[in-house]
Design a protein around this motif. Structure first.
Motif, PDB file in Angstrom:
ATOM      1  N   THR A  57      52.174  29.654  48.926  1.00 36.48           N
ATOM      2  CA  THR A  57      52.473  28.433  49.153  1.00 36.48           C
ATOM      3  C   THR A  57      53.345  27.665  48.488  1.00 36.48           C
ATOM      4  O   THR A  57      53.616  28.240  47.264  1.00 36.48           O
ATOM      5  CB  THR A  57      51.285  27.604  49.626  1.00 36.48           C
ATOM      6  OG1 THR A  57      50.494  27.387  48.276  1.00 36.48           O
ATOM      7  CG2 THR A  57      50.149  28.562  50.346  1.00 36.48           C
ATOM      8  N   HIS A 116      47.000  26.940  53.355  1.00 38.22           N
ATOM      9  CA  HIS A 116      48.012  28.042  53.604  1.00 38.22           C
ATOM     10  C   HIS A 116      49.297  28.014  54.060  1.00 38.22           C
ATOM     11  O   HIS A 116      50.193  28.818  54.009  1.00 38.22           O
ATOM     12  CB  HIS A 116      47.168  29.153  54.419  1.00 38.22           C
ATOM     13  CG  HIS A 116      45.978  29.921  53.749  1.00 38.22           C
ATOM     14  ND1 HIS A 116      46.264  31.153  53.209  1.00 38.22           N
ATOM     15  CD2 HIS A 116      44.694  29.610  53.598  1.00 38.22           C
ATOM     16  CE1 HIS A 116      45.160  31.711  52.625  1.00 38.22           C
ATOM     17  NE2 HIS A 116      44.227  30.891  52.903  1.00 38.22           N
ATOM     18  N   GLU A 117      49.616  26.770  54.609  1.00 35.95           N
ATOM     19  CA  GLU A 117      50.869  26.460  55.177  1.00 35.95           C
ATOM     20  C   GLU A 117      51.204  27.502  56.163  1.00 35.95           C
ATOM     21  O   GLU A 117      52.233  28.034  56.338  1.00 35.95           O
ATOM     22  CB  GLU A 117      52.056  26.458  54.021  1.00 35.95           C
ATOM     23  CG  GLU A 117      51.566  25.204  53.085  1.00 35.95           C
ATOM     24  CD  GLU A 117      52.563  25.284  51.939  1.00 35.95           C
ATOM     25  OE1 GLU A 117      53.670  26.164  51.793  1.00 35.95           O
ATOM     26  OE2 GLU A 117      52.444  24.505  51.034  1.00 35.95           O
ATOM     27  N   SER A 160      48.354  33.854  50.721  1.00 32.54           N
ATOM     28  CA  SER A 160      49.708  33.082  51.152  1.00 32.54           C
ATOM     29  C   SER A 160      50.431  32.450  49.812  1.00 32.54           C
ATOM     30  O   SER A 160      49.650  31.932  48.981  1.00 32.54           O
ATOM     31  CB  SER A 160      49.332  31.920  52.000  1.00 32.54           C
ATOM     32  OG  SER A 160      48.897  32.180  53.316  1.00 32.54           O
TER      33      SER A 160
END
Length: 205
Positions: A31, A66-67, A29
């Motif tokens: 982020t 990972h939002e 991810s």
């Protein structure tokens, strides 16, 4: 991945096959704090046609790191791979390589409900337990396993695009490929099998 047309794997059915046989995946991810990567099994969900959907679970608080839900993620599925020695080539061909089958999958994750997550975890466990003589099931103690499942977050990713490669010595003469396959069959039979299937993997449909 490097764009080499002869190695492109464009058939969604072959990507699905790769996920089924090699479910351990890397989730990356982009982020606000930089790149974050985690490793979890990917469960291929049944779907119509060429659509690819995978489900997984993150252990808390990975979903926060990972939002999840705020951006696209990259899922890397690595199939069979191994070093290829130039000693298996014709004399004078001295450059080694690494053969592999790899897919990069992209999509925006959606969070599953608690019940959906538990159902997915049950399917995931069954996926790896069903062939074992004494295979276990989360259903044996649903109350206890539901309590443990609260420490995870279920995620579904509908793949919007993928970039896949099957780099399997397609650039070598048939007799050299056969020699490479013969050597790989001794210690990397899955890769040897993929090499035998190379035309199915990469030829346009």
């Amino acid at each position: 991945m490097r764009h080499t047309p002869r190695y492109l794997m464009t058939d969604p059915a072959e990507v699905k096959r790769l996920i089924r046989h090699h479910p351990w995946a890397t989730f990356v991810s982009p982020t606000s704090a930089g790149l974050v990567a985690s490793h979890y099994p990917a469960l291929l969900e049944d779907g119509e046609g060429d659509d690819i959907t995978i489900a997984t679970h993150f252990g808390r608080p990975d979903e926060v790191a990972h939002e999840i839900g705020s951006h696209e993620v990259l899922v890397i599925v690595q199939g069979p791979h191994d070093y290829v020695s130039p000693s298996w080539y014709a004399p004078g061909d001295l450059v080694p390589t690494w053969n592999h089958v790899t897919a990069h999958l992209y999509g925006v994750p959606e969070l599953l409900s608690e019940d959906e997550n538990y159902a997915m975890l049950t399917l995931l466990t069954d996926r790896f337990e069903h062939h074992r003589p004494d295979g276990r099931s989360l259903r044996e103690d649903e109350e206890g396993t539901r309590r443990i499942a609260k420490g995870t977050v279920g995620i579904r990713i509908r793949v919007s695009r993928f970039d896949a490669r099957a780099k399997l010595s397609q650039n070598k003469p048939a007799e050299v490929r056969e020699n490479v396959i013969a050597h790989l069959e001794r210690h990397s039979p899955d890769l040897a099998a993929a090499m035998r299937r190379a035309p199915e993997l990469t030829e346009p449909r």
